[in-house]
Design a protein around this motif. Sequence first.
Motif: not given
Length: 604
Positions: A115-121
């Motif tokens: 999964f990709v966090s909304e922070d971009g990580v």
Amino acid sequence: MSAAHMGRAAALILATLLASSCVSVSVTVASKEARRYNFRFVRHARDAPAVSYYNYIVVGGGTAGCPLAATLSEHSRVLLLERGGLPYGNRNVSSEYHFADALADTSPLSPAQRFVSEDGVVNARARVLGGGSCLNAGFYTRASAGYVRAAGWDARLVNASYRWVERALVFRPGVPRWQRALHAGLLEAGVTPDNGYTLEHLPGTKIGGTIFDRRGRRHTAADFLRRAHPRRLTVFLHATVSRVLFRPGGKKKPVAYGVVFTDSVGGEHHVYLRGGGGGGKNEVILAAGTLGSPQLLMLSGVGPRVQLERHGIRTVHDHPGVGQGVADNPMNSVFVPSPVPVALSLVQVVGVTRFGSFIEGVSGSQFGIPLHGRAAASHAVARNFGMFSPMVRSRQLGTVPPRERTPEAMRRAAEVMRRLDPRAFRGGFILEKILGPLSTGHIELRSTDARANPAVTFNYFRDPRDVERCARGIQAMERVVRSPAFARFTYANHSAMDAAFRRGAAHFPVNLLPRHPGDTRPLQQYCRETVMTIWHYHGGCHVGGVVDQDYRVMGVRGLRVVDSSTFKYSPGTNPQATVMMLGRYMGLRILRERWIRKGAEDKH
């Protein structure tokens, strides 16, 4: 080799690391693979009956769910539902040398769901029996005594639960030269005292336990199921729970009385608590992890009303705290190129600083992949990172800020990797994570599909105290690398290292990124722009906010949450020991409550 090339190489190398009814639950149709590992109570969800009944339904066969279900089965009928498969027979899980491959696997049956966090990580959540213990670097350390007191736990029962865990799967690691140098370097850098080998969380430098044995074979939380009562436990694999079932409580709270799950071919199954639930004895227990438990609560109608209505979910209980206070310990690292070959080692040594930063290391960047010339180096890039892999695209491209980690940026970095001398892969990483952290975020539903990842925002480094801790940690890492103890694994004139970190010879290590005009805080900038995950995310169902001190979900009956989503802060330097302990601890607590209540009923 240019400074830019070495910087990108360093970031990319890190990519490689880092039943019919309750009376027939004795499982007569275990899969061949399950029988091979003496798990005769483990079945594929497609073989599950349409309707069944149990005393306890545990959702999530992970780091907490496995010890919890095994403990509850000592005296009760238990169903454990796991959305993934068995960890056994999969070398990406079982072998230390293939640690990175499990995280790089993007197939639908991978034990790691990206999964990709909304922070971009880019991050990963477990999808396998045994949970995160099947994917991590294996380090085992307890929580501090202060953490146990703050949690309100019974210290004697906590210690007994830790020991139960440790007898099953914790080993003392063999410490290779690189890790020994890190240990000595930390001490020379002032991270004292020397605590030697210990499982306790203490300030200073220590060697911790590991769940890898001397043959490099991983032992996981799934192993706890060997301690389960085989006629009282049923495990269904590839079972995705879509919602918890509630019935109105009249003037009282709504009551959880069962769950609905779907098997891998789309068949729907209903499982109910014996006696209808709500009587105080039989319960549904969520152990689906930091993402899964808040998500499932919301899909079941327990969560912020506004968000539930947005997705057309009927509100069972308006619970604004569900999904809030989610945090991920940020990881920052430096790559240290070595003039000599370096043996593979995952985390074995940790420096617990007094300013709130934890320092660890991993070495042998090729992870058992022989590199003979540029063609082999290119093959290693393709195999471990995936030329167009989302893992490289947004998790591991530490040379650009998270939100700029685009597919094109990844392709450019991979092209650089092809041109590198294989010796560029030789060395190790020194990593740090910060205590806490104090910066927190939230989880929201993207859809009503239980198989899909929710939207996760961690807000890395929003709190300036987190940034300061990180910067001080980078400074401590610099002292370690420049220490005499670490000299064997660094170039004598520091030229290769200085090129790698793009700073003058007098200052090592530093920012891999181009300097920003007017920037006066390069270490803080480094922390923000090279942030990655160390997979220690937690929160979303906090004790005191969503669940009470007994882990019962407030506002409803017959439902608990027992996993890392209940933590406000990550315990110790690495949380897996405490998550496992919590599963055992709460299993014992729940059984004790059950028999105390039964005794009181018998008297009447």
